[in-house]
Design an enzyme around this catalytic site. Structure first.
Site, PDB file in Angstrom:
ATOM      1  N   CYS A   2     -21.557  30.672  49.587  1.00  0.00           N
ATOM      2  CA  CYS A   2     -21.386  32.055  49.192  1.00  0.00           C
ATOM      3  C   CYS A   2     -20.027  32.158  48.500  1.00  0.00           C
ATOM      4  CB  CYS A   2     -21.396  32.937  50.420  1.00  0.00           C
ATOM      5  SG  CYS A   2     -22.847  32.644  51.446  1.00  0.00           S
ATOM      6  N   ARG A  27     -22.152  30.976  42.837  1.00  0.00           N
ATOM      7  CA  ARG A  27     -22.193  30.379  44.172  1.00  0.00           C
ATOM      8  C   ARG A  27     -23.319  30.953  45.043  1.00  0.00           C
ATOM      9  NH1 ARG A  27     -17.508  27.704  45.560  1.00  0.00           N
ATOM     10  NH2 ARG A  27     -18.015  27.957  47.747  1.00  0.00           N
ATOM     11  N   ASN A 100     -17.943  32.148  54.320  1.00  0.00           N
ATOM     12  CA  ASN A 100     -18.674  31.155  53.534  1.00  0.00           C
ATOM     13  C   ASN A 100     -18.806  29.938  54.429  1.00  0.00           C
ATOM     14  OD1 ASN A 100     -19.611  29.357  51.644  1.00  0.00           O
ATOM     15  ND2 ASN A 100     -17.631  29.122  50.601  1.00  0.00           N
ATOM     16  N   GLY A 101     -20.027  29.417  54.580  1.00  0.00           N
ATOM     17  CA  GLY A 101     -20.215  28.233  55.421  1.00  0.00           C
ATOM     18  C   GLY A 101     -21.272  28.493  56.486  1.00  0.00           C
ATOM     19  N   GLU A 483     -33.449  13.715  35.053  1.00  0.00           N
ATOM     20  CA  GLU A 483     -32.579  14.863  34.804  1.00  0.00           C
ATOM     21  C   GLU A 483     -33.310  15.910  33.945  1.00  0.00           C
ATOM     22  OE1 GLU A 483     -30.031  16.001  36.046  1.00  0.00           O
ATOM     23  OE2 GLU A 483     -29.202  17.393  34.573  1.00  0.00           O
ATOM     24  N   LYS A 487     -34.019  19.722  35.117  1.00  0.00           N
ATOM     25  CA  LYS A 487     -33.636  20.913  34.343  1.00  0.00           C
ATOM     26  C   LYS A 487     -34.825  21.851  34.195  1.00  0.00           C
ATOM     27  CE  LYS A 487     -30.312  20.755  34.630  1.00  0.00           C
ATOM     28  NZ  LYS A 487     -29.459  19.889  35.284  1.00  0.00           N
ATOM     29  N   GLU A 490     -35.765  23.507  37.567  1.00  0.00           N
ATOM     30  CA  GLU A 490     -34.730  24.439  38.037  1.00  0.00           C
ATOM     31  C   GLU A 490     -34.822  25.796  37.355  1.00  0.00           C
ATOM     32  OE1 GLU A 490     -30.511  22.406  39.169  1.00  0.00           O
ATOM     33  OE2 GLU A 490     -31.181  22.031  37.130  1.00  0.00           O
ATOM     34  N   HIS A 506     -49.651   3.407  38.522  1.00  0.00           N
ATOM     35  CA  HIS A 506     -49.695   3.308  39.980  1.00  0.00           C
ATOM     36  C   HIS A 506     -49.839   4.678  40.625  1.00  0.00           C
ATOM     37  CE1 HIS A 506     -48.866  -0.927  39.685  1.00  0.00           C
ATOM     38  NE2 HIS A 506     -47.838  -0.664  38.895  1.00  0.00           N
ATOM     39  N   LYS A 605     -24.794  27.197  42.527  1.00  0.00           N
ATOM     40  CA  LYS A 605     -24.046  26.210  41.750  1.00  0.00           C
ATOM     41  C   LYS A 605     -23.328  25.224  42.651  1.00  0.00           C
ATOM     42  CE  LYS A 605     -22.271  24.665  37.940  1.00  0.00           C
ATOM     43  NZ  LYS A 605     -23.248  23.917  37.143  1.00  0.00           N
TER      44      LYS A 605
END
Ligand code: G6P
Length: 610
Positions: A2, A27, A100-101, A483, A487, A490, A506, A605
């Site tokens: 946060c 965040r 935060n946490g 990657e 992207k 996401e 396979h 993020k």
């Protein structure tokens, strides 16, 4: 993960808090709130579900002026996103906390607080902290001591900011496992989880160390360490230019950051290479000594940074001849490992605050690795401060949640590192010169890849109504496929999987039909002919192919095959250049789908919780 922001000033702090929250939305962004000390001696709290804009509207309708305040943008861990679960949390009407946490022992603490008569109105672990501090405040009548006593009972990771109406002229903050920075103003002081939040009001910062607690007042900041001894933390100036947190002419931060890549890749090599050589000293004064006898490299990272590590493994084994292992931090930290002699432990992290990566680093430092090295984008981060050797990427602040320029600059830094390591392991001067030439060529090659933007935008229409897609690559281009798939999923929420093309038969070939677009990165390298056979297998099953290749790959568009050409690049730097069109593809598909490109749902993020 946060975001926290706070201010102790002489002026009304609501605008400062809101602007800070806007800048921290990367965040977490499922709800937001603030509490300010009103001139009437009351704590006024406003909380809203949704983004900071919703809070700003609520504040505009019922402004509550105040010169001391704390605020928060949330990414839910305990309890759904709702107004009741949004921060600040209060105990009674006079004490407010933002956190935060994660508090791991919150259930037992909650049970004991309930038994003492405290009533809970949320499902969060944070509310436990509020009541625990209030309980101690009733005993001590001193907010600082109350926070100290309460935090001694907490297990977990946290950064906290607390205010109390009985002590209206200060905020008490502490840090244990989650980042917290103090912004130093003139006649006013601020706090935040990231200095970016405070750039409009100051460029001078003090970074709290783990276990630090601080009493923040308008004209003073007093810090004590874990042992309760007074300490000074040095003040440093913010290094990036202020406008890096603005979108400028671009519609989204992500697009701006994709376009910045040519420049920031250059910035990452600047001062570190000559025309023909990598300057080992520029990677750190001790670099030579630390790299000299490295016999194995263990890379640890999460998310996109992990993909950078996967590319690096190909480079390190090919160019330096040194064995390299790569693992995601959340797995590494919870298993037993056999440490080979002279292993360099290398963490890759954009933020330098990812909880799993930091935990892995802290374990490694006790476990007998040769040295801990970091590749990171945030100079003030915990990762940087706790590593023996650091190569900073020069990406500048990355705001879009989907990482772009951080990834390509990580790759650039990893290639610099690989060359330096390879020089200790027999890399010839001629080969070094060839690789350095490839590094010099990167900015213009990335710019050429960006020229495909319009064509990729057109192509993206073919993905909008699809639910699944497959990305293929071979060798060092396989992590690039991973990657590209990351992207796309996401930000467009289309299910995307990446496979090394040789694995196609396979399993994944069974999925291929005309509804499954298949994206491939196919530079002309020694795997090309094998890759072409894999692509035939896709085409034979009616799969539509989207291929990024260079002229020398000799592939042309035809029915069901769309080839986008980018200029020929050195095989070693190809992963960097070929990432760019995949970023653009994901971006345009997301824009067409109308998703929230910069702040995709459910993500954040900076993942500072496990
Ligand atoms: C989050 C971000 C990703 C990032 C990952 C690792 O999941 O959304 O973009 O790659 O964390 O973050 P780090 O800061 O350690 O690179």
């Amino acid at each position: 993960m946060c975001g926290i922001v706070g201010a102790v000033s002489e002026r009304d702090v609501q605008g400062i808090l809101l602007e800070g929250l806007h800048r921290l939305e990367y965040r977490g962004y499922d709800s937001a709130g603030m509490a300010v000390m009103g001139s009437d001696g009351q704590v006024n709290r406003v909380r809203e579900v949704g983004k900071v804009a919703a809070l700003a509207d609520a504040v505009a309708t019922t402004p509550s002026r105040g010169i001391v305040g704390i605020a928060h943008t949330r990414w839910a861990t305990h309890g759904e996103p709702s107004q009741a679960n949004a921060h600040p949390h209060m105990s009674g009407q006079r004490l407010a906390v933002v956190h935060n946490g994660i508090i791991e022992n919150y259930i037992e603490l909650r049970d004991s607080l309930r038994a003492d008569g405290f009533e809970f109105t949320s499902q969060t672990d944070t509310e436990v902290v509020a009541h625990l501090i209030e309980q101690q405040f009733r005993l001590t009548a001193d907010l600082y001591k109350a926070v100290q006593a309460a935090t001694s009972k907490l297990r977990g990771a946290y950064a906290l900011a607390v205010l109390h109406a009985d002590e209206p002229d200060h905020v008490v903050v502490c840090r244990e496992g989650s980042p917290l920075v103090i912004g130093v103003g003139i006649g006013e002081n601020f706090i935040a989880s990231d200095q970016l939040a405070l750039l409009p009001v100051t460029d001078r910062f003090m970074f709290l160390e783990e276990g630090d607690m601080a009493d923040v007042r308008r004209d003073s900041v007093k810090i004590r360490d874990r042992d309760n001894a007074p300490v000074e933390r040095p003040i440093s100036r913010f290094e990036h230019s202020m406008d890096s947190a603005d979108k400028g002419e671009y519609r989204h931060f992500m697009l701006k950051e994709i376009y910045e890549q040519a420049r920031v890749i250059k910035a990452t090599t600047e001062g570190r290479i000559t025309k023909t050589r990598v300057l080992e000293q520029a990677l750190g004064t001790d670099a030579g000594k630390l790299l000299e006898n490295v016999r194995h490299v263990q890379i640890i990272a999460c998310g996109t940074s992990y993909h950078a590590g996967m590319v690096a493994r190909y480079w390190i084994e090919e160019l330096a001849g040194v064995p390299c292992s790569v693992e995601v931090a959340s797995e590494f930290r919870y298993r037993k490992h056999v440490i080979q002699a002279d292993t360099l432990f290398l963490c890759i992290s954009q933020s330098g605050e990812t909880a799993d990566t930091l935990a892995a680093l802290r374990q490694a430092k006790k476990a007998g690795f040769r040295a801990a090295m970091a590749i990171c984008n945030v100079p003030s981060s915990s990762l940087v401060r706790e590593s023996d050797l650091v190569i900073m990427t020069q990406a500048g602040p990355e705001i879009g949640v989907a990482s772009t320029k951080a990834f390509t600059t990580q790759l650039t830094a990893l290639l610099l590192f690989t060359i330096a390591l390879a020089k200790h392991n027999g890399l010839s001067d001629a080969k070094e010169a060839e690789l350095v030439e490839a590094l010099h060529a990167l900015p213009s090659q990335v710019a050429a890849a960006l020229d495909l933007d319009d064509a990729i935008e057109e192509l993206s229409a073919a993905f909008v109504d699809k639910h699944h897609s497959l990305f293929l690559g071979r060798g060092s281009l396989f992590p690039v496929a991973l990657e590209g798939a990351l992207k796309l999923k996401e930000i467009s929420y289309i299910h995307a999987e990446a496979y090394p093309a040789g694995e196609l038969k396979h399993g994944p070939l069974a999925l291929v039909d005309s509804d499954m677009p298949v994206v491939t990165v196919a530079p002309n390298n020694d795997m090309l002919e094998k890759l072409k056979s894999n692509l035939q297998e896709v085409r034979a099953r009616g799969g539509e192919l989207f291929i990024f290749a260079d002229g020398e790959s000799r592939m042309t568009s035809e029915e069901g095959i769309h080839v986008m050409q980018i200029p020929a690049v050195h095989p070693i730097t190809a992963p960097i250049v070929y990432t760019v069109p995949l970023q653009l593809l994901a971006y345009h598909v997301a824009v067409l789908k109308g998703t929230d490109v910069d702040q995709p749902r459910n993500l954040a993020k900076s993942v500072t919780v496990e």
